[in-house]
Enzyme design. Structure first.
Site, short mmCIF file in Angstrom:
data_model
loop_
_atom_site.label_atom_id
_atom_site.label_comp_id
_atom_site.label_asym_id
_atom_site.label_seq_id
_atom_site.Cartn_x
_atom_site.Cartn_y
_atom_site.Cartn_z
N ASP A 1 -0.46 0.22 -5.24
CA ASP A 1 -1.56 0.89 -4.54
C ASP A 1 -2.85 0.66 -5.31
OD1 ASP A 1 -1.66 2.96 -2.12
OD2 ASP A 1 -3.25 3.47 -3.55
N ASP B 3 1.94 -1.27 5.01
CA ASP B 3 1.48 -0.05 5.68
C ASP B 3 0.01 0.11 5.33
OD1 ASP B 3 1.83 2.33 7.21
OD2 ASP B 3 1.89 3.48 5.35
N CYS C 257 -0.89 4.11 11.11
CA CYS C 257 -0.80 5.39 11.81
C CYS C 257 -2.03 5.52 12.69
CB CYS C 257 -0.66 6.55 10.84
SG CYS C 257 -1.85 6.54 9.49
N SER D 154 6.47 7.97 0.08
CA SER D 154 7.61 8.42 0.88
C SER D 154 8.38 7.23 1.46
CB SER D 154 7.15 9.35 1.99
OG SER D 154 6.19 8.72 2.82
N LYS D 155 7.67 6.22 1.93
CA LYS D 155 8.36 5.03 2.45
C LYS D 155 8.99 4.23 1.31
CE LYS D 155 5.13 4.44 6.32
NZ LYS D 155 4.09 5.36 5.80
N CYS E 238 0.88 -1.18 0.00
CA CYS E 238 0.00 0.00 0.00
C CYS E 238 0.91 1.22 0.00
CB CYS E 238 -0.91 -0.01 1.21
SG CYS E 238 -1.85 -1.54 1.44
#
Length: 780
Positions: free
Chosen positions: A290, A345, A398, A264-265, A259
């Protein structure tokens, strides 16, 4: 239409826009922005009941999540100039900010002393001596990094509290309090994230108002934007940097980010894959996936900055990611592709992003976690299926919610029957403050009903409240304490959850000899209430894949007998060892291709073996662009984006240049040979017209390091130009000690009908504002 006519039209559009802006500024006054109320009684009661922090920490936790989040960035560690760039940041910006901070504190103390000794000073008089624009809280970092919402890739230090300052809000405790909350509290010195390797990550607590009022901050902001676009810096939330650090990435690893958007990751993972700068095309690769087609294109922009030939972006539902194959180079057989590292993630409720995404305060509810629990289980299950035995998977959210975190991990460990286990990461990142995973929690429905076990759930609610959401008696044996929770008040960050899993054997529903299915029985049964076992004999029906959004053209790799390659190889003296079948185009029709890209062998292997299975979005890096000229023997010039990938194979059309040449070429549009140094002039005159590569070995006396700087260009009849994008030009000039904002461009003088003086960029005090933008070469 000529250049002069185009330039005139551009100036007319700018003038018209300025008139419209001026008209609206006077006729339509801006309404004050109402800040989001950072309160939610349901949120506070929920997490207080769950006990995510101790009772003695609760008030600190609540106060912290109500504060805006500091911005953070990291220097790209894979770049050879990382150490030099970090030294430049510290000397040119951070040192000035530290000086400004000290000066502001002294000024504030003097102001407070005067107010104490003069009791008759009114509040209005005091505020006349104080910069009201700085009386506010710190700004928010870049756009949301959660997978549950669209994340803008290019935001720069956003600020959700700017209106408070703009509206003139101040402390209501008297003049002394108002003065005390000014620049001394605003201009905090930059903070190094000690847990990030080599000191390459920093945190900033500056608001937009501060940036507008402070020249040093203005320059720092422009610098960060410029270096981000050139791929030398990545602006990213601090806690978002943690999962890739725990993946233990090596250059030969096959890596999947399930995902990935906005990337950024994924970009951070690519950096670690290229940690050895001596090998521009390592054996490993990264596939970023994604489900959202539009967000995939955000990821393209993010990843393209790194100019890597070892990545691929695909567009699929992570719960049903296709099983891929590749050709084993040793045996020549086609085998299932299993990954050495997987990052999950997963989409989540995102309440860990409250500090930078204040809208969550208004929309949060306990039902969000319950709705996402099933999806998170299925994504994790599919990730484990695609993970090779001995590989490592990092699961992250998160979110603070244990239903999205520990419940998912515990459920999967039990269902895998010993095939996976949690890795102890307590010795990794020793300076990172973290809390252990929770061993007990309760489930609350959206109606406010609390349940401690599945047995308490009424029959009419068991269709969506599942047994996998509850803790079990064997949580200790599952080593749930090895999960890590990052809570905001421990080190002034956002909230995050990370669990590192290692696969020690094949999953119970997998056969070691048969290719894994696209949707396993485990994934299909994850939604069933009360499901604790897996029927290994059943296979779910295969669903037809539906694509949303724009369908990209496939990749067409060069064949061994490609007709265009011999002239390119001869002109640039490519080594025989370079495999030109790694070159590709995006259109099969037409012999004259506009752009040619290069990918690594491993990416080519995956792409050619799975053309009918994967919805490709992007891969490879541009290395050649068509540039025909009657006097040139080759119809293609080398492109800046991909020069680092093929530089070691190119032995013709190259020259070493000096620092003075670099400055001249980057600050002048088409300098004549006579303006270059004697050695460079001599090399130019020996060459025929066409593309070329220029190399400058930059020695930094401050850091004691040296790094090669490569620039692609074009040798004309009497002049030379470089094809380096705008922000990369700025980066190279900074390394050479030249302020790019003061660079002189000959084209600006030509517009005015004058002849530019023979001076370098370092000599210019006040250059034309848009000079650099007007003549910047592009690679289109």
């Amino acid at each position: 239409m000529g250049k002069a006519a185009k330039r005139k039209m551009k100036e007319q559009r700018r003038a018209k826009k300025a008139q419209i802006d001026a008209k609206y500024a006077t006729e339509r006054p801006q309404k004050p922005y109402k800040d989001t109320v950072r309160e939610n009684a349901v949120f506070e009661n929920y997490y207080k009941q769950q006990g995510i922090v101790g009772t003695d920490e609760w008030e600190d936790f609540l106060a912290c999540v109500r504060e805006p989040l500091p911005a953070a960035f990291r220097v790209t560690g894979s770049k050879s100039q990382a150490e030099q760039l970090l030294h430049l940041i510290q000397n040119n910006f951070f040192s000035q900010l530290n000086t400004t901070t000290s000066k502001s504190e002294e000024d504030t103390k003097e102001l407070a002393t005067e107010e104490t000794s003069t009791a008759s000073v009114s509040l209005s008089q005091t505020l006349q001596n104080t910069d009201l624009a700085d009386v506010k809280e710190v700004g928010v970092s870049e756009a949301s990094e959660s997978n549950g919402s669209v994340k803008a890739a290019g935001d720069a230090i956003p600020d959700t509290d700017g209106a408070a300052a703009a509206n003139g809000s101040t402390a209501a405790n008297g003049s002394t309090a108002a003065a005390g909350d000014t620049k001394s509290s605003e201009l905090k010195p930059p903070t190094c994230l000690k847990w990030y390797p080599d000191g390459l990550a920093w945190q900033l607590e500056y608001s937009r108002v501060s940036i507008r009022q402070n020249n040093t901050l203005k320059k720092l902001h422009s610098f960060l934007v410029s270096e981000s676009e050139s791929g030398n810096i990545s602006r990213q939330e601090a806690v978002s940097m943690i999962p890739p650090l725990l993946m233990d990435i090596k250059s030969h690893h096959k890596i999947l980010d399930m995902c990935a958007a906005p990337g950024s990751k994924t970009a951070q993972i690519i950096e670690y894959l290229h940690a050895d700068s001596a090998d521009p095309m390592p054996e490993g690769f990264v596939i970023g996936n994604d489900v959202d087609n539009k967000r995939c294109y955000l990821m393209v922009h993010q990843i393209k900055r790194l100019q890597s030939p070892n990545f691929m972006i695909v567009n699929h539902d992570a719960t049903r990611l296709p099983s891929l194959t590749y050709t084993n180079e040793k045996t020549g057989s086609t085998e299932p592709l299993l990954f050495d590292r997987v990052l999950c993630d997963v989409p989540c409720s995102g309440d860990g992003t409250l500090r930078k995404n204040p809208e969550v305060w208004r929309t949060w509810g306990p039902g969000h976690a319950i709705n996402l629990h099933s999806v998170q289980n299925r994504v994790l299950s599919r990730g484990l299926e695609l993970l090779a035995v001995g590989g490592r998977l990092v699961y992250s959210t998160c979110s603070f919610n244990p239903i999205e975190n520990e419940a998912v991990i515990a459920n999967m460990i039990k269902k895998c029957e010993g095939a996976i286990h949690l890795v102890d990461c307590s010795q990794q990142l020793p300076d990172l403050k973290r809390a252990s995973g929770m061993k007990s929690w309760k489930v609350q429905t959206k109606n406010g009903d609390w349940f401690s076990s599945f047995e308490e759930v009424p029959e009419n609610k068991r269709s969506w409240v599942r047994p996998s959401m509850f803790p079990t008696d064997d949580m200790e044996s599952l080593n749930i304490h090895r999960c890590m929770r990052i809570v905001p008040h421990h080190q002034n960050t956002g909230g995050f959850f990370i669990a590192v899993l290692e696969k020690t054997s094949h999953l119970p529903w997998q056969s070691p000899k048969v290719e894994v299915s696209e949707s396993s029985t485990e994934s299909a049964q994850a939604d069933q209430p009360g499901s604790t076992t897996v029927d290994k004999a059943k296979e779910p029906p295969t669903k037809k894949v539906k694509y949303a959004g724009f369908r990209e053209d496939p990749f067409f790799y060069f064949e061994a007998d490609n007709s265009q390659w011999p002239s390119i190889k001869e002109f640039y003296k490519f080594e025989d060892s370079f495999d030109h079948t790694q070159l590709m185009v995006r259109s099969k029709e037409g012999e004259k291709k506009r752009n040619i890209y290069v990918s690594s062998k491993s990416i080519k292997n995956v792409a050619k073996n799975n053309e009918s299975k994967i919805k490709y979005i992007n891969t490879g890096v541009k290395v050649l662009a068509r540039s025909e000229h009657e006097m040139c023997k080759c119809s293609y010039r080398l492109v800046q984006d991909g020069i680092s990938s093929v530089d070691q194979f190119v032995h013709g059309r190259r020259m070493n240049i000096e620092k003075a040449d670099v400055i001249e070429l980057l600050t002048q549009e088409n300098p004549f040979f006579s303006r270059l140094t004697p050695n460079t002039q001599s090399s130019m005159l020996k060459m025929d017209m066409g593309g070329l590569v220029m190399r400058y070995l930059h020695n930094d006396s401050n850091t004691g390091t040296e790094s090669p700087i490569l620039m692609t260009g074009w040798r004309g009849k009497t002049s030379c130009r470089v094809y380096v994008p705008k922000f990369e030009r700025h980066h190279i000039l900074r390394l050479c000690g030249v302020d790019p904002d003061k660079a002189l461009i000959d084209a600006e003088w030509a517009i005015k009908g004058k002849t530019g003086p023979e001076i370098t960029a370092a000599d210019v005090e006040d250059p034309p504002k848009d000079g650099v933008e007007e003549v910047t070469a592009t690679d289109s």
